[in-house]
Design a protein around this motif. Structure first.
Motif, PDB file in Angstrom:
ATOM      1  N   SER A   1       0.824  -1.202   0.000  1.00 30.61           N
ATOM      2  CA  SER A   1       0.000   0.000   0.000  1.00 30.61           C
ATOM      3  C   SER A   1       0.860   1.255   0.000  1.00 30.61           C
ATOM      4  CB  SER A   1      -0.907  -0.005   1.231  1.00 30.61           C
ATOM      5  OG  SER A   1      -0.132   0.192   2.383  1.00 30.61           O
ATOM      6  N   TRP A   2       0.217   2.364  -0.310  1.00 26.91           N
ATOM      7  CA  TRP A   2       0.868   3.677  -0.287  1.00 26.91           C
ATOM      8  C   TRP A   2       1.516   3.926   1.076  1.00 26.91           C
ATOM      9  CZ3 TRP A   2       0.784   8.353   2.197  1.00 26.91           C
ATOM     10  CH2 TRP A   2       1.180   9.487   1.481  1.00 26.91           C
ATOM     11  N   ASP A   3       0.734   3.682   2.131  1.00 27.65           N
ATOM     12  CA  ASP A   3       1.240   3.923   3.489  1.00 27.65           C
ATOM     13  C   ASP A   3       2.477   3.084   3.786  1.00 27.65           C
ATOM     14  OD1 ASP A   3      -1.434   4.823   3.394  1.00 27.65           O
ATOM     15  OD2 ASP A   3      -1.498   4.856   5.573  1.00 27.65           O
ATOM     16  N   GLN A   4       2.377   1.815   3.405  1.00 22.59           N
ATOM     17  CA  GLN A   4       3.488   0.911   3.698  1.00 22.59           C
ATOM     18  C   GLN A   4       4.762   1.398   3.020  1.00 22.59           C
ATOM     19  OE1 GLN A   4       2.775  -3.073   2.295  1.00 22.59           O
ATOM     20  NE2 GLN A   4       4.679  -3.868   3.157  1.00 22.59           N
ATOM     21  N   TYR A   5       4.611   1.895   1.791  1.00 19.55           N
ATOM     22  CA  TYR A   5       5.749   2.357   1.008  1.00 19.55           C
ATOM     23  C   TYR A   5       6.356   3.615   1.621  1.00 19.55           C
ATOM     24  CZ  TYR A   5       8.166   3.943  -3.268  1.00 19.55           C
ATOM     25  OH  TYR A   5       9.089   4.370  -4.191  1.00 19.55           O
ATOM     26  N   ILE A   6       5.504   4.602   1.861  1.00 14.73           N
ATOM     27  CA  ILE A   6       6.012   5.861   2.410  1.00 14.73           C
ATOM     28  C   ILE A   6       6.583   5.626   3.813  1.00 14.73           C
ATOM     29  CG2 ILE A   6       5.386   8.219   3.077  1.00 14.73           C
ATOM     30  CD1 ILE A   6       5.326   7.807   0.083  1.00 14.73           C
ATOM     31  N   ASP A   7       5.894   4.796   4.592  1.00 12.03           N
ATOM     32  CA  ASP A   7       6.389   4.456   5.933  1.00 12.03           C
ATOM     33  C   ASP A   7       7.791   3.843   5.842  1.00 12.03           C
ATOM     34  OD1 ASP A   7       3.975   5.276   6.908  1.00 12.03           O
ATOM     35  OD2 ASP A   7       3.311   3.313   7.626  1.00 12.03           O
ATOM     36  N   SER A   8       7.937   2.866   4.948  1.00 14.59           N
ATOM     37  CA  SER A   8       9.222   2.172   4.840  1.00 14.59           C
ATOM     38  C   SER A   8      10.332   3.145   4.485  1.00 14.59           C
ATOM     39  CB  SER A   8       9.156   1.072   3.770  1.00 14.59           C
ATOM     40  OG  SER A   8       8.129   0.174   4.062  1.00 14.59           O
ATOM     41  N   PHE A   9      10.042   4.037   3.535  1.00 17.02           N
ATOM     42  CA  PHE A   9      11.023   5.053   3.169  1.00 17.02           C
ATOM     43  C   PHE A   9      11.412   5.895   4.386  1.00 17.02           C
ATOM     44  CE2 PHE A   9      10.186   4.894  -1.504  1.00 17.02           C
ATOM     45  CZ  PHE A   9      11.485   5.041  -1.921  1.00 17.02           C
ATOM     46  N   SER A  10      10.378   6.385   5.058  1.00 21.43           N
ATOM     47  CA  SER A  10      10.621   7.322   6.145  1.00 21.43           C
ATOM     48  C   SER A  10      11.303   6.644   7.338  1.00 21.43           C
ATOM     49  CB  SER A  10       9.288   7.959   6.567  1.00 21.43           C
ATOM     50  OG  SER A  10       9.463   8.700   7.738  1.00 21.43           O
ATOM     51  N   PHE A  11      10.907   5.394   7.634  1.00 24.72           N
ATOM     52  CA  PHE A  11      11.507   4.695   8.784  1.00 24.72           C
ATOM     53  C   PHE A  11      12.957   4.315   8.477  1.00 24.72           C
ATOM     54  CE2 PHE A  11       7.170   2.361   9.634  1.00 24.72           C
ATOM     55  CZ  PHE A  11       6.565   3.574   9.869  1.00 24.72           C
ATOM     56  N   ALA A  12      13.156   3.761   7.254  1.00 25.59           N
ATOM     57  CA  ALA A  12      14.425   3.071   6.995  1.00 25.59           C
ATOM     58  C   ALA A  12      15.511   3.975   6.433  1.00 25.59           C
ATOM     59  CB  ALA A  12      14.183   1.892   6.050  1.00 25.59           C
ATOM     60  N   ILE A  13      15.135   4.907   5.534  1.00 29.64           N
ATOM     61  CA  ILE A  13      16.179   5.704   4.875  1.00 29.64           C
ATOM     62  C   ILE A  13      15.836   7.200   4.857  1.00 29.64           C
ATOM     63  CG2 ILE A  13      17.163   3.872   3.434  1.00 29.64           C
ATOM     64  CD1 ILE A  13      15.298   4.751   1.178  1.00 29.64           C
ATOM     65  N   PRO A  14      15.529   7.759   6.027  1.00 30.74           N
ATOM     66  CA  PRO A  14      15.123   9.170   6.054  1.00 30.74           C
ATOM     67  C   PRO A  14      16.185  10.115   5.519  1.00 30.74           C
ATOM     68  CG  PRO A  14      15.554   8.372   8.283  1.00 30.74           C
ATOM     69  CD  PRO A  14      15.582   7.181   7.366  1.00 30.74           C
ATOM     70  N   SER A  15      17.454   9.872   5.823  1.00 22.97           N
ATOM     71  CA  SER A  15      18.477  10.821   5.381  1.00 22.97           C
ATOM     72  C   SER A  15      18.685  10.721   3.876  1.00 22.97           C
ATOM     73  CB  SER A  15      19.781  10.598   6.137  1.00 22.97           C
ATOM     74  OG  SER A  15      20.102   9.237   6.152  1.00 22.97           O
ATOM     75  N   GLY A  16      18.553   9.523   3.323  1.00 23.00           N
ATOM     76  CA  GLY A  16      18.656   9.347   1.872  1.00 23.00           C
ATOM     77  C   GLY A  16      17.566  10.133   1.159  1.00 23.00           C
ATOM     78  N   LEU A  17      16.344  10.050   1.680  1.00 26.95           N
ATOM     79  CA  LEU A  17      15.230  10.780   1.080  1.00 26.95           C
ATOM     80  C   LEU A  17      15.479  12.277   1.124  1.00 26.95           C
ATOM     81  CD1 LEU A  17      11.909   9.196   2.294  1.00 26.95           C
ATOM     82  CD2 LEU A  17      13.248   8.746   0.252  1.00 26.95           C
ATOM     83  N   ASP A  18      15.944  12.732   2.272  1.00 27.78           N
ATOM     84  CA  ASP A  18      16.183  14.169   2.427  1.00 27.78           C
ATOM     85  C   ASP A  18      17.242  14.642   1.436  1.00 27.78           C
ATOM     86  OD1 ASP A  18      14.304  14.152   4.373  1.00 27.78           O
ATOM     87  OD2 ASP A  18      15.696  14.262   6.060  1.00 27.78           O
ATOM     88  N   MET A  19      18.205  13.774   1.158  1.00 29.02           N
ATOM     89  CA  MET A  19      19.235  14.140   0.197  1.00 29.02           C
ATOM     90  C   MET A  19      18.620  14.341  -1.197  1.00 29.02           C
ATOM     91  SD  MET A  19      22.401  11.804  -0.968  1.00 29.02           S
ATOM     92  CE  MET A  19      21.297  10.795  -1.931  1.00 29.02           C
ATOM     93  N   PHE A  20      17.702  13.453  -1.574  1.00 29.66           N
ATOM     94  CA  PHE A  20      17.089  13.561  -2.899  1.00 29.66           C
ATOM     95  C   PHE A  20      16.187  14.787  -3.031  1.00 29.66           C
ATOM     96  CE2 PHE A  20      17.961   8.926  -3.407  1.00 29.66           C
ATOM     97  CZ  PHE A  20      18.653   9.024  -4.593  1.00 29.66           C
ATOM     98  N   TRP A  21      15.431  15.068  -1.960  1.00 32.19           N
ATOM     99  CA  TRP A  21      14.392  16.102  -2.083  1.00 32.19           C
ATOM    100  C   TRP A  21      14.771  17.447  -1.440  1.00 32.19           C
ATOM    101  CZ3 TRP A  21      11.522  11.240  -2.173  1.00 32.19           C
ATOM    102  CH2 TRP A  21      10.618  11.141  -3.244  1.00 32.19           C
ATOM    103  N   ARG A  22      15.957  17.469  -0.853  1.00 34.54           N
ATOM    104  CA  ARG A  22      16.359  18.600  -0.019  1.00 34.54           C
ATOM    105  C   ARG A  22      16.015  19.968  -0.585  1.00 34.54           C
ATOM    106  NH1 ARG A  22      20.837  18.720   4.026  1.00 34.54           N
ATOM    107  NH2 ARG A  22      19.687  16.858   4.178  1.00 34.54           N
ATOM    108  N   TRP A  23      16.288  20.161  -1.906  1.00 33.99           N
ATOM    109  CA  TRP A  23      16.140  21.512  -2.460  1.00 33.99           C
ATOM    110  C   TRP A  23      14.775  21.752  -3.094  1.00 33.99           C
ATOM    111  CZ3 TRP A  23      20.888  18.932  -2.858  1.00 33.99           C
ATOM    112  CH2 TRP A  23      21.907  19.519  -2.098  1.00 33.99           C
ATOM    113  N   ASN A  24      13.884  20.777  -2.941  1.00 33.56           N
ATOM    114  CA  ASN A  24      12.552  20.961  -3.527  1.00 33.56           C
ATOM    115  C   ASN A  24      11.762  21.962  -2.696  1.00 33.56           C
ATOM    116  OD1 ASN A  24      11.764  18.537  -5.716  1.00 33.56           O
ATOM    117  ND2 ASN A  24      13.609  18.251  -4.502  1.00 33.56           N
TER     118      ASN A  24
END
Lengths: 225, 518
Positions: free
Chosen positions: A88-111
């Motif tokens: 599900s959408w939640d499961q996906y976003i949750d997994s991203f946020s729980f497991a690799i928060p700093s990686g995500l921030d690196m990708f989206w930082r300047w958005n």
């Protein structure tokens, strides 16, 4: 149209960037992929993901269907995030946020107005707000997740090799080889089945689809009569 | 860090912080209320509040003296329909999470409650409109339970029909009961921690910041750190109004005081098909290379008789050795040997303090074993250092389990007699915690790379060839894995719902009719 097909979910997110940070971000993407592949290890370990792709689209390079289509004058450049995943959408976003928060921030930082991936619900709202729904979404193997496909490919290759190598074996040697084959493939033998229900909303969509098919079948019957 | 901030345990209901079973309350009665008239119902609640058990510490020690704790406890929770019947304002009601507002029946598709578990087959108490409230009485003895129940029954009578009990729990010999009694299973007159299939159950509940438990209980129950240590889980994973693992406040209704120190609870009557289970194990055991007990352990991940985890004792020989060590240390400790007592404690700690890091293949504990599904203990981080923390995918999926077995006292357990587990679990998000675990980890296996395989014991299996469990092996030993196919439905859902357990302040405000999110 739903973003769900079989076990898969299709996600597209378009987020604005200032045009000069977009250029800077392209450089960073390139450097990360080339020199710090361990940044991506977390992403690759999240096995519910088929793939995830980030693309920078400069504000002057949006495609046109035809030369007659007027060029748009855009304020921002955009980052297009595409991903297919199982669950599900939640499961996906949750997994991203729980497991690799700093990686995500690196990708989206300047958005523009990116809130960071923690706290979770600000991130939820950011993705939901910028998500572009699927108009059409097709899945050739609705009963298979990416893990199922990977397992099946590994099993198929091993089974073919086993078939080739086992023909001349004695009964006892065959039994031993077969046992070893099963042990070597014990992680590729999960059962195949339908997707668990992603949400009660999606359940409704499925029910409506089922109703439509029944209605169409009844109409065909009447016409034939 | 918020780690050591003290919680107001006097404002939190007692069953949230304490599993009463562990504190010497082997008997319980659960019953369900209907509110027919606001004012009368609120007056009833006001009279009930002094009986509600809070999470106040009973003693400095984990196992308090008899004198330090009550004979019986009482706790209460409300469904969405119940809160609505009590006259909560629309804005407060709308602030509750969707899955709570929908109720368990309407989540059947998510939970895998189909076939024999379909809500249409649930006990009569669950048919029709939802119940309004759950009341639980736990007691040190059956008499203590009955005494407290009578006390509450009197309050109900005084409400003059404003509040009634909804009857309709299937009981022994085809009876219908106004309540659901539950009890620990007894062997030779002694309380055991077992359920009706014969497994020791309820080991290793999560440890959260401020829970008031002895800190020595933390290892194996908290969240894993990079250096293989354990930290308490954030309070907000289990109690509303506190910061959770995502560094935010859990979704909760307004006003703040309505949610503060409250939480959500799942109540589920899980019927155990004892005959089906025993037959299946007997049939499979004839082909299995190992004892019947080992086969049972390979289903659950723990040895049935004493709950020792398979990662600690993966086969019959290792179990025999462990039992011997255990017996020797126990005898020495009983004779006053302090070193032995310390060693015994250290050994018993391994029942809970373990991971699957050295068992990636599942040759000790199968990857699809019940405890490895329900509490993944960092096993989803299949590449070292891939995630923010080792247990990043587990920390927000933990369940505080608060159940007891029922039935099996008046009749010999079979498929058509009434016995099983009253499963209750507590968490700040029903959807993210209970529903996720039930759907993705119990009834599905993509996270474990096992396709659509389900849990042997509580999965919604239907006896098909592909309803299976794989007992993995060490591939270097040249033996095939063992396939448990045609898994039947061992456990059926017979009823349940989602409840909101308010804090004591919130309960007072509800009773006084002064919930106002303005």
């Amino acid at each position: 149209m739903s973003n769900v097909a079989g076990k898969a979910y299709g996600m597209n997110v378009m987020t604005p960037l200032r045009w000069w940070t977009a250029i800077w971000q392209k450089v960073i993407f390139w450097v990360v992929v080339k020199t710090f592949p361990y940044f991506l290890k977390g992403l690759l370990t999240l096995s519910l993901i088929h793939y995830a792709r980030w693309t920078i689209i400069n504000r002057w390079s949006f495609p046109r269907l035809d030369k007659s289509q007027p060029k748009e004058k855009l304020t921002y450049s955009y980052m297009l995030f595409e991903s297919n995943f199982n669950g599900s959408w939640d499961q996906y976003i949750d997994s991203f946020s729980f497991a690799i928060p700093s990686g995500l921030d690196m990708f989206w930082r300047w958005n523009i107005k990116y809130p960071k991936s923690i706290p979770l619900h600000d991130f939820y709202h950011y993705i939901r707000f910028n998500q572009v729904e699927c108009d059409h979404y097709y899945n050739a193997y609705p009963l298979a997740s990416a893990n199922d496909v990977k397992s099946a490919q590994a099993l198929y290759a091993d089974l073919a090799a086993f078939a080739d190598s086992s023909e001349a074996l004695s009964d006892d040697a065959f039994a031993a080889a077969w046992q070893q084959f099963l042990a070597d493939n014990q992680h590729s033998l999960g059962s195949m089945g339908t997707s668990p229900l992603m949400s009660t909303s999606n359940q409704l969509v499925q029910e409506h689809h089922h109703d439509d098919l029944q209605l169409a079948a009844r109409q065909t019957q009447q016409e034939e009569a | 860090m918020t780690m050591d901030r003290a919680l107001d345990l006097y404002d939190i209901q007692g069953n949230i912080c304490k599993g009463y079973g562990r504190f010497g309350f082997p008997k319980a009665r659960y019953f369900f209320l209907e509110f027919h008239q606001y004012a009368g119902a609120r007056a009833f609640l006001q009279q009930l509040i002094p009986l509600i058990t809070t999470a106040e510490p009973w003693s400095e020690k984990d196992h308090p003296d008899q004198s330090d704790k009550p004979q019986a406890t009482t706790n209460i929770g409300f469904t969405y329909a119940g809160l609505s019947a009590l006259g909560l304002p629309r804005r407060s009601l709308d602030g509750f999470p969707l899955e709570f507002r929908m109720g368990m029946k309407n989540r059947a598709g998510i939970l895998g409650d189909e076939g024999p578990s379909d809500p249409a087959n649930w006990d009569p108490v669950w048919q029709g409109e939802p119940v309004h409230a759950w009341l639980s009485v736990n007691g040190q003895s059956r008499q203590a339970v009955v005494d407290r129940y009578r006390q509450i029954e009197q309050l109900l009578q005084q409400s003059q029909g404003s509040v009634t009990i909804r009857p309709g729990h299937k009981g022994p010999q085809g009876s219908l009961q106004p309540w659901q009694d539950a009890s620990a299973v007894y062997e030779n007159g002694r309380v055991t921690p077992k359920e009706h299939f014969g497994y020791v159950d309820g080991i290793g509940n999560p440890y959260f910041a401020g829970c008031g438990n002895d800190p020595s209980r933390l290892p194996g129950r908290g969240k894993l750190t990079r250096d293989d240590g354990w930290q308490p889980l954030a309070t907000g994973e289990f109690i509303l109004g506190h910061i959770d693992e995502a560094r935010e406040y859990p979704i909760a209704p307004e006003p703040h005081l309505l949610a503060l120190n409250g939480t959500f609870m799942v109540y589920r009557k899980l019927h155990e098909n004892v005959t089906t289970f025993n037959r299946y194990v007997d049939r499979l055991a004839t082909d299995f290379d190992g004892s019947r007990e080992l086969l049972m352990a390979k289903f659950s991940g723990r040895w049935p008789d004493n709950g020792a985890p398979l990662v600690l004792a993966p086969d019959d020989a290792a179990k025999a050795e462990l039992d011997q060590q255990l017996a020797q240390l126990t005898a020495k400790a009983a004779a006053g040997d302090h070193t032995a007592a310390t060693e015994l404690r250290a050994l018993k700690a391994k029942w809970i303090d373990f991971t699957y890091n050295k068992d990636r293949h599942g040759s000790r504990c199968p990857i699809g074993a019940h405890i490895r599904r329900a509490n993944t203990r960092a096993a989803l981080e299949t590449e070292k250092d891939a995630f923010n923390t080792p247990s990043a995918l587990d920390d927000r999926r933990r369940l505080l389990r608060r159940g007891l077995p029922y039935g099996g006292e008046d009749e010999t357990p079979a498929d058509d007699t009434e016995q099983g587990i009253i499963f209750m679990c507590i968490g700040a998000s029903l959807e993210r915690q209970f529903e996720f675990v039930q759907q993705q980890w119990i009834n599905y296996s993509n996270d474990f790379h096992l396709g659509n395989d389900r849990d042997v014991l509580i999965g919604a299996n239907n006896g098909q060839l592909t309803d299976k469990h794989i007992i993995q092996v060490n591939p270097k030993q040249g033996k095939a894995p063992f396939f448990c196919t045609h898994l039947p439905r061992m456990v059926e859902t017979r009823g349940g719902d989602y409840f909101f357990l308010p804090g004591i302040t919130a309960l007072r405000m509800i009773a006084q009719g002064i919930i106002d999110p303005t």
